[in-house]
Motif scaffolding. Sequence first.
Motif, PDB file in Angstrom:
ATOM      1  N   THR A 123       1.238  -7.407  -1.712  1.00 14.62           N
ATOM      2  CA  THR A 123       0.054  -6.559  -1.825  1.00 14.62           C
ATOM      3  C   THR A 123      -0.214  -6.200  -3.282  1.00 14.62           C
ATOM      4  O   THR A 123      -1.355  -6.283  -3.757  1.00 14.62           O
ATOM      5  N   PHE A 124       0.850  -5.835  -3.997  1.00 13.87           N
ATOM      6  CA  PHE A 124       0.676  -5.513  -5.409  1.00 13.87           C
ATOM      7  C   PHE A 124       0.193  -6.737  -6.182  1.00 13.87           C
ATOM      8  O   PHE A 124      -0.671  -6.626  -7.053  1.00 13.87           O
ATOM      9  N   TYR A 125       0.769  -7.891  -5.830  1.00 18.38           N
ATOM     10  CA  TYR A 125       0.343  -9.105  -6.535  1.00 18.38           C
ATOM     11  C   TYR A 125      -1.144  -9.344  -6.329  1.00 18.38           C
ATOM     12  O   TYR A 125      -1.880  -9.623  -7.288  1.00 18.38           O
ATOM     13  N   LEU A 126      -1.592  -9.220  -5.082  1.00 15.82           N
ATOM     14  CA  LEU A 126      -2.993  -9.522  -4.816  1.00 15.82           C
ATOM     15  C   LEU A 126      -3.915  -8.488  -5.460  1.00 15.82           C
ATOM     16  O   LEU A 126      -5.013  -8.827  -5.898  1.00 15.82           O
ATOM     17  N   TYR A 127      -3.438  -7.262  -5.539  1.00 16.18           N
ATOM     18  CA  TYR A 127      -4.233  -6.244  -6.229  1.00 16.18           C
ATOM     19  C   TYR A 127      -4.395  -6.622  -7.700  1.00 16.18           C
ATOM     20  O   TYR A 127      -5.513  -6.598  -8.241  1.00 16.18           O
TER      21      TYR A 127
ATOM     22  N   GLY B 105     -11.312 -10.485 -10.590  1.00 16.27           N
ATOM     23  CA  GLY B 105     -12.537  -9.894 -10.085  1.00 16.27           C
ATOM     24  C   GLY B 105     -13.167 -10.698  -8.974  1.00 16.27           C
ATOM     25  O   GLY B 105     -14.383 -10.781  -8.867  1.00 16.27           O
ATOM     26  N   SER B 106     -12.322 -11.300  -8.130  1.00 19.50           N
ATOM     27  CA  SER B 106     -12.863 -12.134  -7.060  1.00 19.50           C
ATOM     28  C   SER B 106     -12.746 -11.419  -5.722  1.00 19.50           C
ATOM     29  O   SER B 106     -11.694 -10.855  -5.405  1.00 19.50           O
ATOM     30  N   LEU B 107     -13.831 -11.429  -4.971  1.00 10.66           N
ATOM     31  CA  LEU B 107     -13.824 -10.758  -3.671  1.00 10.66           C
ATOM     32  C   LEU B 107     -12.872 -11.425  -2.704  1.00 10.66           C
ATOM     33  O   LEU B 107     -12.347 -10.800  -1.804  1.00 10.66           O
ATOM     34  N   PHE B 108     -12.647 -12.723  -2.912  1.00 13.09           N
ATOM     35  CA  PHE B 108     -11.748 -13.467  -2.050  1.00 13.09           C
ATOM     36  C   PHE B 108     -10.360 -12.857  -2.098  1.00 13.09           C
ATOM     37  O   PHE B 108      -9.741 -12.580  -1.062  1.00 13.09           O
ATOM     38  N   TYR B 109      -9.878 -12.601  -3.317  1.00 11.85           N
ATOM     39  CA  TYR B 109      -8.552 -11.993  -3.441  1.00 11.85           C
ATOM     40  C   TYR B 109      -8.556 -10.570  -2.924  1.00 11.85           C
ATOM     41  O   TYR B 109      -7.540 -10.077  -2.427  1.00 11.85           O
ATOM     42  N   ALA B 110      -9.703  -9.893  -3.053  1.00 10.40           N
ATOM     43  CA  ALA B 110      -9.782  -8.533  -2.518  1.00 10.40           C
ATOM     44  C   ALA B 110      -9.591  -8.556  -1.001  1.00 10.40           C
ATOM     45  O   ALA B 110      -8.905  -7.696  -0.434  1.00 10.40           O
ATOM     46  N   THR B 111     -10.194  -9.552  -0.335  1.00 15.63           N
ATOM     47  CA  THR B 111     -10.017  -9.678   1.111  1.00 15.63           C
ATOM     48  C   THR B 111      -8.556  -9.934   1.443  1.00 15.63           C
ATOM     49  O   THR B 111      -7.986  -9.294   2.333  1.00 15.63           O
ATOM     50  N   LEU B 112      -7.958 -10.885   0.715  1.00 11.71           N
ATOM     51  CA  LEU B 112      -6.548 -11.179   0.952  1.00 11.71           C
ATOM     52  C   LEU B 112      -5.702  -9.935   0.724  1.00 11.71           C
ATOM     53  O   LEU B 112      -4.744  -9.681   1.457  1.00 11.71           O
ATOM     54  N   ASN B 113      -6.084  -9.171  -0.304  1.00  7.15           N
ATOM     55  CA  ASN B 113      -5.345  -7.957  -0.610  1.00  7.15           C
ATOM     56  C   ASN B 113      -5.374  -6.998   0.566  1.00  7.15           C
ATOM     57  O   ASN B 113      -4.347  -6.438   0.955  1.00  7.15           O
ATOM     58  N   ALA B 114      -6.561  -6.833   1.160  1.00  5.08           N
ATOM     59  CA  ALA B 114      -6.674  -5.934   2.312  1.00  5.08           C
ATOM     60  C   ALA B 114      -5.819  -6.438   3.469  1.00  5.08           C
ATOM     61  O   ALA B 114      -5.174  -5.653   4.173  1.00  5.08           O
ATOM     62  N   ILE B 115      -5.780  -7.755   3.636  1.00  7.07           N
ATOM     63  CA  ILE B 115      -4.989  -8.292   4.743  1.00  7.07           C
ATOM     64  C   ILE B 115      -3.492  -8.100   4.488  1.00  7.07           C
ATOM     65  O   ILE B 115      -2.724  -7.744   5.390  1.00  7.07           O
ATOM     66  N   ALA B 116      -3.087  -8.300   3.227  1.00 12.36           N
ATOM     67  CA  ALA B 116      -1.680  -8.063   2.890  1.00 12.36           C
ATOM     68  C   ALA B 116      -1.319  -6.603   3.097  1.00 12.36           C
ATOM     69  O   ALA B 116      -0.233  -6.273   3.588  1.00 12.36           O
TER      70      ALA B 116
END
Lengths: 115, 784
Positions: free
Chosen positions: B182-186, B193-204
């Motif tokens: 989660t920290f990594y994806l944050y 600044g990619s929304l894709f990683y933000a989504t992954l972050n929320a899932i993590a």
Amino acid sequence: MARSTSKDAQALFHSLRSAYVATPSSLKIIDLYVGFAVFTAIIQVVYMAFVGSFPFNSFLSGVLSCVGTAVLAVCLRIQVNKENKEFKDLPPERAFADFVLCNLVLHLVIMNFLG
Amino acid sequence: MAAAAETSSDRTLRNAFGGVLSFFILLLIGVLAFSIRLFSVIKYESVIHEFDPYFNYRVTQFLTKNGIYDFWNWFDDRTWYPLGRVIGGTVYPGLTLTAGTLWRILNSLNIPLSVETVCVFTAPIFSAFASWATYLLTKEVKGAGAGLTAAVLLAMVPSYISRSVAGSYDNEAVAIFALIITFYLYIKTLNTGSLFYATLNAIAYFYMVCSWGGYTFIINLIPMHVLLCIVTGRYSSRLYIAYAPLVVLGTLLASLVPVVGFNAVLTSEHFASFLVFIIIHVVALVYYIKGILSAKMFKVAVTLVVSIGLLVCCAVIAVLIALVASSPTMGWSGRSLSLLDPTYASKYIPIIASVSEHQPPTWPSYFMDINVLAFLVPAGIIACFLPLSDASSFAVLYIVTSVYFSGVMVRLMLVFAPAACIMSGIALSQAFDVFTRSIKFQLPGILGKSEFDAGDTSSSSVVAENDAAKPDKSEEKLKERPSRKNKKKEKELVEKASVEKTSTKSKIEKRLLVLPLEASVIALLLLVFLGAFYVVHCVWAAAEAYSAPSIVLTSHSHDGLHVFDDFREAYAWLRHNTEVDDKVASWWDYGYQTTAMANRTVIVDNNTWNNTHIATVGTAMSSPEKAAWEIFNSLDVKYVLVVFGGLVGYPSDDINKFLWMVRIGGGVFPHIKEPDYLRDGQYRIDSQATPTMLNCLMYKLSYYRFVDVDGKGFDRVRRTEIGKKYIKLTHFEEVFTTHHWMVRIYKLKPPRNRIRGKTKKSKTKTSATSSPRKSVATKKNPWH
């Protein structure tokens, strides 16, 4: 004092407006969308204040869906804004695809949460 | 021109080579992380450890047998009799779902593993994942070299090993992986600044919420970092993209987990994130308006917008405070409060304070758990400030907060360990970078004095550096221990990275501080020595200190190895010799094991959700026999189980835990008073003990017939002779005592015929003739 403030406010309003007119229409559409989403969220909160929050998950998912779409649209707006130097490398198609994916996840969760 | 093209193609080749190399290094790190945790299986057997893992194992069994829908609706009537427990709604499902999915996948691939095997090996697998996640996180913070070093360190940090050896099937095993990813994806979202990683972050984050209650650490740490960025003027639109979607999506996803539910929006642990959510919107608006207005108009706008924004903020804060103040504990759960105020638990909630892993750690435990990392962490923090980026400020914030939390609760050392590994990885890699670079700049001067000066054309200096790097590498190889293959490789990579750096910007670096050759060689040697010391310590910790399953105990003595398998002996006896619906009372520590291994209903277990119920059992244990019998009988208890270590010297037995039973019992039932059990403030069981102590049920059940062993009743844990040697039981009878007396099981005698005079008469008779009948009773016992 009060007069100068109102004058300033008017001047500010004018310059804001003139600055905003210059923004491209695609961004204006996004702004409209954000405004609509926030407006819907506010309506729901007001309704909750009158009627009560009994199916709390419904209220929560309704409001958060609106807030979520607004936030995601703001993110999209930041990314596709040509004046924003930080996202020069990001093509708008990619930004839109990310936006759709994020929205998909958001609304799947909301459908699950509605109850 | 041609030379420049050559160097650039050379660089891409080297990059590709480095990529492949680091892939294999990561593979080896994963293997290392997995295999270092297998000591428990090799030394003991493939068995689930300790207490909580047994519950998780039982839940996983249920899940694999009955499917996911039954799992959500599972009402467990085997625990907390007569209340029961809704398992599906009160358990963090991440671990069980993970292991269940793993088992299902393996079975569909026709790999017929038992559920137990999958459960045993879940933790080592996920620690390999966690070390890979550490690589990713540290790479985002400080580059690949630091990432690899941090991954190696995390793969064998003792603190994490202690919670993730094979068989330690607990939430933390997967939660640490979830935390780091989660920290990594944050950070990744923050950097790209990619929304894709933000989504992954929320899932993590969702996975983390599923796995462990420690997710509140994330949902408070990330807002803190955002606030820090805003306050230090580092706000960027990437920060907005990293944070705002995470809050909305994360809150919604967290409410999907039944055990969290509406708490995700109602309890104070989560309010910080909402507050920062509002603040970041205000700040984003301010920055936006600043962007489209001229400087003069902006000044006018500031007064208006900021005052309005402040008003809104004040209103929201007022609402929040009103909400918080309306709940009795200020909306904080007991565990969070005991984190914020370390003395809270010991003052108000003995049940939290009684758990040994909730105590503050001692200094030696820092050295034991993170070893040399403790000395490297400050260097890493300094390295993070040169230069300070968003990512490195996050790493600094992470370590500062986790140091505090680890100081409050020894269990949270586990959250601190990854941060320490990241920091030490950064420190080590930077140190290696500096030393090898200065060696490389010194060596050409020594080796090829005649050929050229240090300041030559760039291409020739690259060649010279490459030449210089080779003997350096071989020199290091000689010093390396052969077993540390991956570490060695990783160092090579660090060098490689430094070679690249020097080749690309050699001109700048020539001006940089270059250390003398001897000093850097010695420093390198010392660093390698430090690393070797760390590895030796970690392997020792994994092999000796942390791999004991605690249900099978061993002891080495002069006449060889002793194995104490008393717990499983006792649970097997219960399983085979009692009725299916019999209720077994014991102190709550043994609740999970009894339900999982003996399949009998228990009164209280390790999920300490009902303080009153636990206090009832504590009261019964600290009452005299008759009162205790009445309490147990009212709870429909058939058997009472006590753990007794006095014969073999097993220190964590019920007599040593007894004061907590008194405290917890006394917290609810005031007629149990702690001073009654203490002689002059001292807890003792010898002849100086108070009469209340000598007559309480726990004392009697523990020491019943104990004097028959050696004629004196010498307790090897407390190192004294017991105070009351000849104990007469009137309401309980001994039915089973294990081989080393570690578990003793008593049965409640059925109520006597209701002729008051007769009972009294028989009682006086028995008490009058205690010692002769004693021996008769012992002979009657068929098990000894």
